[in-house]
Design an enzyme around this catalytic site. Structure first.
Site, PDB file in Angstrom:
ATOM      1  N   ALA A  65       0.830  -1.205   0.000  1.00 55.99           N
ATOM      2  CA  ALA A  65       0.000   0.000   0.000  1.00 55.99           C
ATOM      3  C   ALA A  65       0.862   1.251   0.000  1.00 55.99           C
ATOM      4  CB  ALA A  65      -0.904  -0.003   1.232  1.00 55.99           C
ATOM      5  N   HIS A  66       0.480   2.204  -0.828  1.00 56.50           N
ATOM      6  CA  HIS A  66       1.189   3.475  -0.902  1.00 56.50           C
ATOM      7  C   HIS A  66       0.289   4.481  -1.609  1.00 56.50           C
ATOM      8  CE1 HIS A  66       2.024   1.117  -4.500  1.00 56.50           C
ATOM      9  NE2 HIS A  66       2.047   2.264  -5.150  1.00 56.50           N
ATOM     10  N   ALA A  67       0.662   5.723  -1.526  1.00 53.08           N
ATOM     11  CA  ALA A  67      -0.026   6.785  -2.258  1.00 53.08           C
ATOM     12  C   ALA A  67       1.046   7.776  -2.706  1.00 53.08           C
ATOM     13  CB  ALA A  67      -1.074   7.460  -1.378  1.00 53.08           C
TER      14      ALA A  67
END
Length: 148
Positions: A65-67
Site C-alpha cells: 500500500a502506498h499513495a
C-alpha cells in the site's frame, strides 16, 4: 538510499481485519503511529485502490500500500502488518493477503527507488511467508534487512 527504518510502532503482527479497507487502515495507522504520515495518507492509500483496483497486491499474499508523495507524508516511512486471517482484495491471482506493507515517501525520486527496493526484496517467494510467520518486530526487520 535504502528502505526507510521500521520502528516498533510501525509493526503490527497477527492483526484482524474484516476487509481490505480495514487492512489498509492498520497499515496506515502504523505509519501514523511511527510519525511518518497523517491520517489523510491512510485515506489516500485506500483511495488509490478504490480508483485503480487491487493493483497493490503485488504477489501471492502480499499487498504493498502506498499513495503519492504529498503533505500527508511527514517523513519517509515503512509499516508492516500481518493478518491472522487473510483478506481478499479482489486480485484474480494473488488473493488472499496475509502481509500488508505501507510505504510513505516524502519525495518523488525516492518514491520510485523505495518501490524498486521493495520489489527486489519480494523477488524471493519465501519472504512473504516468513514475514507472515514472524512473531516480533525484530524478526520482521531481520527478514527485510531494515533498521529500527
Amino acid at each position: 538510499m535504502g528502505l526507510p527504518p521500521l520502528p516498533d510502532a510501525a509493526v503490527t503482527l497477527g492483526a484482524t481485519a474484516p476487509a481490505w479497507r480495514d487492512a489498509l487502515r492498520l497499515a496506515g495507522g502504523a505509519l501514523v503511529a511511527s510519525g511518518a504520515a497523517t491520517d489523510a495518507y491512510t485515506d489516500a492509500m485506500i483511495g488509490m485502490v478504490e480508483e485503480h483496483g487491487p493493483y497493490i497486491v503485488i504477489s501471492p499474499g502480499l499487498a504493498f500500500a502506498h499513495a503519492r508523495p504529498g503533505p500527508a507524508v511527514l517523513h519517509d516511512g515503512l509499516s508492516v502488518v500481518t493478518l491472522e486471517t487473510p483478506v481478499a482484495f479482489g486480485h484474480p491471482h494473488n488473493d488472499p493477503v496475509r502481509v500488508v506493507l505501507g510505504l510513505a515517501v516524502a519525495g518523488v525520486g525516492s518514491h520510485l527507488e523505495s518501490i524498486g527496493e521493495i520489489a527486489n526484496l519480494f523477488n524471493d517467494p519465501t519472504v512473504t511467508g516468513r514475514i507472515a510467520a514472524a512473531t516480533t518486530a525484530d524478526e520482521v526487520r531481520t527478514i527485510m534487512g531494515v533498521s529500527a
